[in-house]
Design an enzyme around this catalytic site. Structure first.
Site, PDB file in Angstrom:
ATOM      1  N   THR A  46      -2.149 -20.865  18.934  1.00 38.79           N
ATOM      2  CA  THR A  46      -2.851 -19.575  18.910  1.00 38.79           C
ATOM      3  C   THR A  46      -2.441 -18.801  20.168  1.00 38.79           C
ATOM      4  O   THR A  46      -2.066 -19.401  21.184  1.00 38.79           O
ATOM      5  CB  THR A  46      -4.388 -19.752  18.873  1.00 38.79           C
ATOM      6  N   SER A  78      -8.863 -24.158  32.376  1.00 39.00           N
ATOM      7  CA  SER A  78      -8.585 -23.485  33.648  1.00 39.00           C
ATOM      8  C   SER A  78      -9.179 -24.291  34.798  1.00 39.00           C
ATOM      9  O   SER A  78     -10.121 -25.069  34.592  1.00 39.00           O
ATOM     10  CB  SER A  78      -9.223 -22.094  33.596  1.00 39.00           C
ATOM     11  N   TYR A 137     -16.181 -16.361  31.539  1.00 40.11           N
ATOM     12  CA  TYR A 137     -14.876 -17.032  31.436  1.00 40.11           C
ATOM     13  C   TYR A 137     -14.993 -18.482  31.915  1.00 40.11           C
ATOM     14  O   TYR A 137     -14.597 -19.419  31.222  1.00 40.11           O
ATOM     15  CB  TYR A 137     -13.842 -16.251  32.255  1.00 40.11           C
ATOM     16  N   SER A 159       2.342 -13.848  23.522  1.00 41.07           N
ATOM     17  CA  SER A 159       2.708 -13.507  24.908  1.00 41.07           C
ATOM     18  C   SER A 159       2.350 -14.647  25.855  1.00 41.07           C
ATOM     19  O   SER A 159       1.795 -15.667  25.436  1.00 41.07           O
ATOM     20  CB  SER A 159       1.992 -12.217  25.351  1.00 41.07           C
ATOM     21  N   ALA A 213       0.209 -16.967  20.521  1.00 39.67           N
ATOM     22  CA  ALA A 213       1.635 -17.253  20.745  1.00 39.67           C
ATOM     23  C   ALA A 213       2.453 -15.984  21.003  1.00 39.67           C
ATOM     24  O   ALA A 213       3.657 -16.062  21.212  1.00 39.67           O
ATOM     25  CB  ALA A 213       2.194 -17.991  19.523  1.00 39.67           C
TER      26      ALA A 213
HETATM   27  N1  LIG Z   1      -2.572 -16.735  33.359  1.00 37.15           N
HETATM   28  C1  LIG Z   1      -3.280 -17.577  34.102  1.00 37.15           C
HETATM   29  O1  LIG Z   1      -3.195 -17.571  35.353  1.00 37.15           O
HETATM   30  C2  LIG Z   1      -4.196 -18.566  33.449  1.00 37.15           C
HETATM   31  C3  LIG Z   1      -4.892 -19.470  34.278  1.00 37.15           C
HETATM   32  C4  LIG Z   1      -5.741 -20.402  33.689  1.00 37.15           C
HETATM   33  C5  LIG Z   1      -5.873 -20.457  32.300  1.00 37.15           C
HETATM   34  N2  LIG Z   1      -5.186 -19.565  31.523  1.00 37.15           N
HETATM   35  C6  LIG Z   1      -5.377 -19.668  30.069  1.00 37.15           C
HETATM   36  O2  LIG Z   1      -4.126 -19.652  29.406  1.00 37.15           O
HETATM   37  C7  LIG Z   1      -4.299 -19.134  28.089  1.00 37.15           C
HETATM   38  C8  LIG Z   1      -3.222 -18.091  27.797  1.00 37.15           C
HETATM   39  O3  LIG Z   1      -3.412 -16.985  28.658  1.00 37.15           O
HETATM   40  P1  LIG Z   1      -2.227 -16.088  29.189  1.00 37.15           P
HETATM   41  O4  LIG Z   1      -2.306 -16.074  30.661  1.00 37.15           O
HETATM   42  O5  LIG Z   1      -0.947 -16.486  28.541  1.00 37.15           O
HETATM   43  O6  LIG Z   1      -2.739 -14.657  28.704  1.00 37.15           O
HETATM   44  P2  LIG Z   1      -2.038 -13.547  27.794  1.00 37.15           P
HETATM   45  O7  LIG Z   1      -0.624 -13.344  28.166  1.00 37.15           O
HETATM   46  O8  LIG Z   1      -2.998 -12.407  27.872  1.00 37.15           O
HETATM   47  O9  LIG Z   1      -2.074 -14.178  26.339  1.00 37.15           O
HETATM   48  C9  LIG Z   1      -3.252 -14.276  25.593  1.00 37.15           C
HETATM   49  C10 LIG Z   1      -2.882 -14.436  24.136  1.00 37.15           C
HETATM   50  O10 LIG Z   1      -4.085 -14.558  23.369  1.00 37.15           O
HETATM   51  C11 LIG Z   1      -4.013 -13.608  22.302  1.00 37.15           C
HETATM   52  N3  LIG Z   1      -5.367 -13.203  21.940  1.00 37.15           N
HETATM   53  C12 LIG Z   1      -6.245 -12.526  22.702  1.00 37.15           C
HETATM   54  N4  LIG Z   1      -7.387 -12.331  22.020  1.00 37.15           N
HETATM   55  C13 LIG Z   1      -7.212 -12.879  20.804  1.00 37.15           C
HETATM   56  C14 LIG Z   1      -8.005 -12.974  19.648  1.00 37.15           C
HETATM   57  N5  LIG Z   1      -9.235 -12.483  19.620  1.00 37.15           N
HETATM   58  N6  LIG Z   1      -7.511 -13.611  18.570  1.00 37.15           N
HETATM   59  C15 LIG Z   1      -6.260 -14.107  18.568  1.00 37.15           C
HETATM   60  N7  LIG Z   1      -5.443 -14.049  19.636  1.00 37.15           N
HETATM   61  C16 LIG Z   1      -5.918 -13.427  20.740  1.00 37.15           C
HETATM   62  C17 LIG Z   1      -3.199 -12.472  22.834  1.00 37.15           C
HETATM   63  O11 LIG Z   1      -2.703 -11.711  21.748  1.00 37.15           O
HETATM   64  P3  LIG Z   1      -2.241 -10.175  21.878  1.00 37.15           P
HETATM   65  O12 LIG Z   1      -0.772 -10.249  22.171  1.00 37.15           O
HETATM   66  O13 LIG Z   1      -2.553  -9.594  20.546  1.00 37.15           O
HETATM   67  O14 LIG Z   1      -3.031  -9.568  23.000  1.00 37.15           O
HETATM   68  C18 LIG Z   1      -2.111 -13.231  23.580  1.00 37.15           C
HETATM   69  O15 LIG Z   1      -1.138 -13.735  22.695  1.00 37.15           O
HETATM   70  C19 LIG Z   1      -5.720 -18.586  28.025  1.00 37.15           C
HETATM   71  O16 LIG Z   1      -6.545 -19.530  27.372  1.00 37.15           O
HETATM   72  C20 LIG Z   1      -6.111 -18.463  29.488  1.00 37.15           C
HETATM   73  O17 LIG Z   1      -7.505 -18.567  29.693  1.00 37.15           O
HETATM   74  C21 LIG Z   1      -4.337 -18.619  32.056  1.00 37.15           C
END
Ligand SMILES: NC(=O)c1ccc[n+]([C@@H]2O[C@H](COP(=O)([O-])OP(=O)(O)OC[C@H]3O[C@@H](n4cnc5c(N)ncnc54)[C@H](OP(=O)(O)O)[C@@H]3O)[C@@H](O)[C@H]2O)c1
Length: 335
Positions: free
Chosen positions: A8, A172, A194, A12, A10
């Site tokens: 899920t 996280s 969060y 970005s 996927a």
């Molecule tokens: N980045 C960090 O530093 C960090 C740190 C700790 C944990 N995380 C975790 O890593 C995971 C991925 O985050 P990321 O940093 O890669 O963020 P991201 O680039 O914003 O990616 C989030 C993804 O989730 C999708 N999404 C958002 N809302 C959705 C919904 N309601 N239904 C289906 N898809 C949805 C987005 O789709 P769209 O393209 O349509 O927006 C995007 O593909 C998350 O669980 C986040 O909490 C990230």
């Protein structure tokens, strides 16, 4: 038979980087991109197939903050994977509730505090949450409940005692016990939705292992570290991150949580891909880490939770599911 991995979020960030890394490891894989935006999903699919033509890549539309969408996607997935064995479900999608820096924040120049703050976002952010069309808290529904229902709907595809399957939750370092309460597990009353939702995924993973490992389904939790993605660009704009970069590179010699790139952030996910699920400790979170010299590795860390709370939370989710299904049934009967 091809291994099937459903990811899920996927389109970005970490989800997309995971898809690329998994195909680099095994280009015979069947990847299923579960995305809310089909234009983005199709563009990613074309890109992945251009570099890995022997792979199979399918897309399915799902908005995990909308239960009708989750039910519809599950039905479609059950048809697609009727005869295939779904091996992995990576619950990664999350909306961006991290809107702005706390206005009243005063920086304390203790290296320990600065490292902790930047690697967990603790004390840095105010967070916004709202009620969805399903009447649930949005952050809870997106990060926990929507994925839980997806799992429940796909249970028959995932549970086979002869061949283990995996469920991986992207959690996280920000998942904190102090921000979670069993009485308010949707976090209606608090200001850290969060952190609460990520602690909830940790609890849920432990409970799912306890309830499903006998049926061949194993659940694990990972943390990608601090990664520059749309999520982090929602906190500070890209140019600010660029300005901060020399400081962050320096911090990385002291705190290996600054993985920074989506590729590095998927280290723990890819590492899990190579492990026998039976050999993993369900109470451990697997954290991606990157050294000051840019080498990736995985840190196993015991989670700050107990199995009794995990089971109680799981039972609360089952109750909520029962209530939701009854409501859906009632509105179907009326229409
Ligand atoms: N980045 C960090 O530093 C960090 C740190 C700790 C944990 N995380 C975790 O890593 C995971 C991925 O985050 P990321 O940093 O890669 O963020 P991201 O680039 O914003 O990616 C989030 C993804 O989730 C999708 N999404 C958002 N809302 C959705 C919904 N309601 N239904 C289906 N898809 C949805 C987005 O789709 P769209 O393209 O349509 O927006 C995007 O593909 C998350 O669980 C986040 O909490 C990230």
């Amino acid at each position: 038979m091809r291994k099937v991995v459903l990811v899920t979020g996927a389109s970005s960030g970490i989800g997309l980087a995971l898809c690329k890394r998994l195909l680099a490891e095994d280009d015979e894989l069947h990847l299923c991109l579960a995305c809310r935006n089909m234009c983005k999903a199709e563009a990613v699919r074309a890109d992945l197939l251009a570099s890995h033509p022997t792979a199979e890549v399918t897309t399915v539309q799902v908005d995990v903050s909308n239960l009708q969408s989750v039910f519809r996607a599950s039905k479609e997935l059950k048809q697609i994977f009727e005869r295939l064995r779904l091996l992995w479900l990576v619950s990664n999608a999350q909306d961006n509730p991290l809107k702005k820096l706390k206005k009243s924040h005063t920086f304390v120049f203790s290296l320990r505090k600065v490292l902790h703050m930047f690697s967990t976002a603790e004390g840095l952010l105010t967070q916004e949450d709202k009620i969805t069309g399903d009447g649930l808290q949005e952050v809870f529904e997106t990060n926990v409940f929507g994925h839980f229902i997806l799992f429940r709907e796909l249970e028959s595809l995932l549970c086979h005692s002869d061949h283990p399957s995996r469920l991986i939750w992207t959690s996280s370092r920000n998942a904190r016990k102090s921000n979670f309460s069993l009485e308010d597990f949707q976090h209606c009353k608090g200001h850290e939705p969060y952190s609460s939702s990520k602690y909830a995924t940790d609890l849920l993973s432990v409970a799912l292992n306890r309830n499903f490992s006998q049926q061949g389904l194993y659940s694990s939790v990972v943390c990608p570290g601090t990664v520059l993605t749309n999520l982090t660009y929602g906190i500070l704009p890209p140019f600010t991150w660029t300005l901060l970069m020399p400081f962050i590179w320096l911090l990385r010699f002291f705190a290996h949580a600054f993985t920074l790139t989506p590729y590095n952030g998927t280290e723990a996910l890819v590492w899990l891909f190579h492990q026998k699920p039976e050999s993993l400790n369900p109470l451990t979170k697997y954290m991606s880490a990157t050294t000051g010299f840019g080498n990736n590795y995985v840190i196993p860390q015991k989670m700050d939770l107990d199995e009794d709370t995990a089971e109680k939370f799981y039972q609360s989710l089952l109750e909520l599911e029962k209530h939701i299904r009854a409501t859906v049934q009632k509105s179907d009967d009326q229409s």
